[in-house]
Design an enzyme around this catalytic site. Structure first.
Site, PDB file in Angstrom:
ATOM      1  N   ASP A 131       0.792  -1.228   0.000  1.00  0.00           N
ATOM      2  CA  ASP A 131       0.000   0.000   0.000  1.00  0.00           C
ATOM      3  C   ASP A 131       0.828   1.284   0.000  1.00  0.00           C
ATOM      4  OD1 ASP A 131       1.049  -0.057   2.551  1.00  0.00           O
ATOM      5  OD2 ASP A 131      -0.872  -0.023   3.605  1.00  0.00           O
ATOM      6  N   HIS A 132       2.110   1.208   0.342  1.00  0.00           N
ATOM      7  CA  HIS A 132       2.912   2.411   0.550  1.00  0.00           C
ATOM      8  C   HIS A 132       3.662   2.908  -0.689  1.00  0.00           C
ATOM      9  CE1 HIS A 132       2.141   2.457   4.798  1.00  0.00           C
ATOM     10  NE2 HIS A 132       3.109   3.312   5.063  1.00  0.00           N
ATOM     11  N   ASP A 196       3.383  -0.737  11.398  1.00  0.00           N
ATOM     12  CA  ASP A 196       2.907   0.581  11.005  1.00  0.00           C
ATOM     13  C   ASP A 196       2.275   1.200  12.240  1.00  0.00           C
ATOM     14  OD1 ASP A 196       2.118   2.196   8.228  1.00  0.00           O
ATOM     15  OD2 ASP A 196       0.766   2.591   9.906  1.00  0.00           O
ATOM     16  N   ARG A 478      -2.178  12.563  10.180  1.00  0.00           N
ATOM     17  CA  ARG A 478      -0.880  13.148  10.542  1.00  0.00           C
ATOM     18  C   ARG A 478      -0.611  14.320   9.612  1.00  0.00           C
ATOM     19  NH1 ARG A 478       2.978   8.369  11.493  1.00  0.00           N
ATOM     20  NH2 ARG A 478       1.820   8.279  13.452  1.00  0.00           N
ATOM     21  N   SER A 673       5.639   7.780  12.827  1.00  0.00           N
ATOM     22  CA  SER A 673       5.637   6.469  12.180  1.00  0.00           C
ATOM     23  C   SER A 673       6.422   5.437  12.981  1.00  0.00           C
ATOM     24  CB  SER A 673       6.247   6.609  10.778  1.00  0.00           C
ATOM     25  OG  SER A 673       6.589   5.351  10.254  1.00  0.00           O
ATOM     26  N   ARG A 675       8.440   3.412  11.577  1.00  0.00           N
ATOM     27  CA  ARG A 675       9.544   2.998  10.702  1.00  0.00           C
ATOM     28  C   ARG A 675      10.844   2.781  11.472  1.00  0.00           C
ATOM     29  NH1 ARG A 675       9.113   8.737   7.658  1.00  0.00           N
ATOM     30  NH2 ARG A 675       6.996   7.968   7.741  1.00  0.00           N
TER      31      ARG A 675
END
Length: 783
Positions: A131-132, A196, A478, A673, A675
């Site tokens: 999806d990213h 995520d 965000r 995030s 990440r």
């Protein structure tokens, strides 16, 4: 339970063919909904309410008090409920999550780490969601096709790695990870971790869904108990009823304004009270999703009839029937105590809009025009964007379409640009079938791909130049500086899809749809009626295209290739072990001024393409952070040469010359995030410690996982003692122990020095990660 066991046995052959909801093409005598429900019973998984019930009772007897819902689900997944020390906010819990979900940007590094572990298969049901990596440019179909071509190497790696190691694979175009989880994998009482930060979306279905870094996901996929500091519980008691222009999004916008971006750190936010029943299941998911913006570990709602209806509509009625039998375990005990309680009367709650530049700057919509004028924010709305993982449900799209239809009936279209991002292929197909997509397109909207798109900076925006001051309004979660379009001058506001649509029609922030009028092309003044929309489609959802790939039963012949010359993928090399000594004379790479999110540490947008190549993506290390020395971005002094350069360039120079370094930061460092690249990159380029006033939860854990030292000032004012040209030594590491402070010796360039105390939250297991060089190194040592 017996009925479910029978169903499981009868569907075992079906399960071998596919586990994506609505993805079965096997003719049986059972209903499609039964197949869908049973699709959750993948090999190795179960809805084991009996086990959770047993664990809850063990813990309740030990603690001798009523339990919150959060505690029931979390403690119900303890590895050792009889022996685990439990103290909210202090002890670390060892947990057994039910499943893992990864989006494609973080899955690359997670799967590379899993491959490095040497394990043959994942130990728990796991999925990858593409999806990213889809950039919004023209429109859904064209953008999706381009993404498949541009990212073919990465998609092939993820698809083959998934097949090899027993992971389900949702192809590009499937939708956003959190919407897919809600439609397929979340259910009341499940514990799911996802790579995520907005994984808490699943709390809308009564699940404990927690965002983590890839290394945490590897632990769970490897069958190792997962550690989480025992969360505190913040109760949000809802009374009254939502109505009119007020939406579920306004609940979390209000809560964000109360708690701020760090007020939920270390806590689960648990919604309860009579007002809960006025919120749809997907509305509850919206609220839980954006709980990430207050730093919460996750958010959750109690099981109710809204969740039951949603489960039934998404083909999981059998699951809700079992949940009904264990409902007492899926709601808080009467008399349970919260660490903090917030009261919100939904009947009095007004529509809100938060921003710019931070999601906790809350304003009533009725006041935003005046506030914007006073603050010098651009009033003209350039673009309105609805959708994203936060607000792309059938109900969201229907309510937005109801406003668009009113405008079209008057001959009016959006004054601002308008984009629509469906959350999943199922949502896209259903709103297209039911006419919502056409209405939104007719009013001026562009329907984008079923993907994250502009919400994460995957937006090839053309209407303004970089540096041009402008305003956008979104239904995203965000709105950090430059997050959506890489333009630091863009003032991004987050609000509900309904308010986004109204402001896009008006073309200005200075518009209150509850009181103000629009002007039709014929000059007629009219006021929008409050939005309306069905919670769920009257007909079943249209599943759309089949986009799920189930791992084969036999995968020994599947090859996972990583080209050594690739600039997108790179196999990982183990980080070096701790040398057993104190860390001496480290340079300050950068002393960060103010807010420093993971977007500042490891930018997304165009950098997403390098998420599977550690060395290449490290070229974005801290390029968005503000240097306190000169208020500049990506400009720090190389203390070895005396010249200024980019942060990653100076870090590489230090590493090449054998010089370790530290980063010094402010409050809530690493918010945003999940990440883990924001932790991998400093480790890769020679960093040893990150010293700040306070950390965001996920980032602190990610740093520990990669063998770095996340440390906090015992006295926050000691931040002011460190100068950019200092050398810092961290002493006390030979006796490194939980709860024992470390010391930083600061050597100034004028020959003077100071010593300060540094706190940490390491436990014994995490200290072993540091000594081994990383959690992955430690895992290998124990094999």
């Amino acid at each position: 339970i017996a009925h479910f066991k029978l169903l499981k046995e009868r569907f075992c052959k079906v399960l071998a063919l596919g586990t994506g909801a609505r993805r079965f093409h096997v003719s049986t005598a059972f209903s499609a909904k039964a197949k869908v429900a049973m699709s959750r019973f993948e090999p190795g998984s179960s809805i084991n309410y009996e086990k959770m019930h047993e664990n809850i009772n063990i813990v309740r007897r030990r603690l001798n008090r009523p339990l919150t819902l959060s505690e029931k689900i979390v403690y119900g997944h303890l590895d050792d409920p009889a022996g685990q020390e439990i103290d909210r906010g202090r002890t670390y819990l060892r947990l057994r999550p039910d499943r893992v979900a990864m989006q494609d940007a973080t899955a690359q590094m997670a799967m590379l780490q899993f491959i490095s572990s040497g394990l043959p298969k994942v130990a728990v049901p796991s999925t990858i969601h593409c999806d990213h990596l889809i950039e919004a440019q023209i429109g859904g179909a064209q953008d999706l096709q381009r993404a498949k071509e541009v990212n073919q190497e990465v998609y092939n790696f993820l698809a083959t790695a998934a097949a090899k190691y027993g992971v389900g694979f949702w192809k590009p175009g499937s939708g956003i990870i959190h919407q897919i989880i809600l439609e397929n994998y979340a259910y009341p009482g499940v514990m799911l971790i996802g790579t995520d930060s907005h994984t808490p979306n699943g709390g809308g279905l009564g699940a404990i869904c927690i965002g983590v870094g890839g290394a945490d996901a590897v632990d769970v996929m490897a069958g190792i108990p997962w550690e989480l500091k025992c969360p505190k519980v913040i109760g949000v008691r809802l009374t009254g009823t939502l109505s009119g222009w007020t939406s579920p999004k306004d609940v979390i916008l209000k809560v964000a304004g109360i708690l701020t971006v760090k007020g939920g750190t270390g806590a689960i936010v648990e919604y309860h009270g009579p007002g809960v029943d006025s919120i749809s299941c997907t509305g509850m998911a919206t609220i839980c999703n954006m709980g990430a913006e207050i730093g919460a570990t996750t958010s959750v709602f109690p099981y109710n009839h809204r969740m039951k209806t949603y489960l039934e509509k998404t083909g999981r009625g059998e699951i809700s029937s079992v949940a009904d039998q264990f409902k007492d375990d899926l709601v808080p005990d009467e008399g349970c105590e919260y660490d903090q309680v917030i009261e919100i009367n939904l009947s009095e709650l007004k529509p809100h809009i938060n921003g710019p530049f931070t999601p906790d700057l809350a304003h009533p919509v009725s006041e935003i025009g005046a506030i914007a004028k006073k603050s010098g924010w651009p009033l003209e709305v350039k673009v309105g964007l609805i959708g994203s993982c936060t607000n792309s449900s059938y109900e969201d799209m229907g309510r937005a379409a109801s406003l668009a239809k009113q405008a079209l009936d008057k001959g009016l279209k959006c004054k601002a640009q308008f984009t629509v991002t469906p959350g999943s292929e199922q949502i896209r197909a259903t709103i297209e079938r039911d006419g919502y997509a056409k209405i939104l397109s007719d009013v001026g909207g562009i329907v984008l791909a079923n993907a994250c798109g502009p919400c994460i900076g995957q937006w090839d925006r053309k209407d303004v130049k970089k540096g041009e001051k402008n305003t956008i309004v979104t239904s995203f979660n965000r709105n950090f500086t430059a997050r959506n379009d890489a333009n630091p001058a863009t003032h991004a506001f987050v609000t509900s899809p309904e308010i986004v649509t109204a402001l896009a029609l008006a073309g200005t922030l200075n518009f209150n749809p509850e009181t103000d009028y629009l002007t039709a092309p014929n000059g007629e003044k009219f006021k929008l009626e409050p939005p309306s929309g069905d919670e769920l489609p009257s007909r079943d959802f249209d599943p759309g295209q089949d986009t799920y790939q189930h791992p084969p039963a036999e995968s020994s012949s599947v090859n996972v290739d990583v080209n050594p010359s690739s600039n997108r993928l790179q196999l990982l090399e183990p980080f070096d072990k701790w040398h057993g000594k104190d860390l001496e004379d480290m340079r300050v790479l950068i002393k960060v001024k103010g807010k420093c999110t993971t977007d500042h540490i490891s930018a997304a947008g165009p950098w997403l393409k390098f998420r599977g190549h550690l060395d290449n993506i490290s070229n974005n290390l801290l390029i968005g952070a503000v240097n306190i020395e000169n208020d500049a971005v990506n400009k720090v002094k190389n203390q070895l040469t005396g010249e200024y350069g980019g942060v990653p360039d100076v870090a590489r120079h230090y590493k090449a010359n054998g010089v370790n370094w530290v980063v010094v930061g402010d409050e809530n460092y690493g918010e945003g995030s999940s990440r883990e690249h924001a932790a991998l990159e400093p480790r890769h380029l020679g960093g040893r410690a990150i010293i700040v006033k306070s950390f965001a939860r996920i980032h602190e854990t990610n740093l520990k996982k990669q063998g770095l030292l996340p440390l906090t000032f015992a006295d926050p004012q000691d931040y002011d003692k460190i100068r950019p040209d200092d050398k810092i030594s961290i002493t006390g590491l030979k006796s490194f122990a939980p709860g024992k402070t470390l010391t930083a010796v600061i050597k100034h360039s004028d020959g003077s020095q100071q010593s300060i105390s540094l706190n940490h939250t390491f436990n014994d297991t995490q200290i072993e990660w540091f000594k081994a060089g990383s959690a992955l190194n430690r895992m290998k040592e124990l094999q």
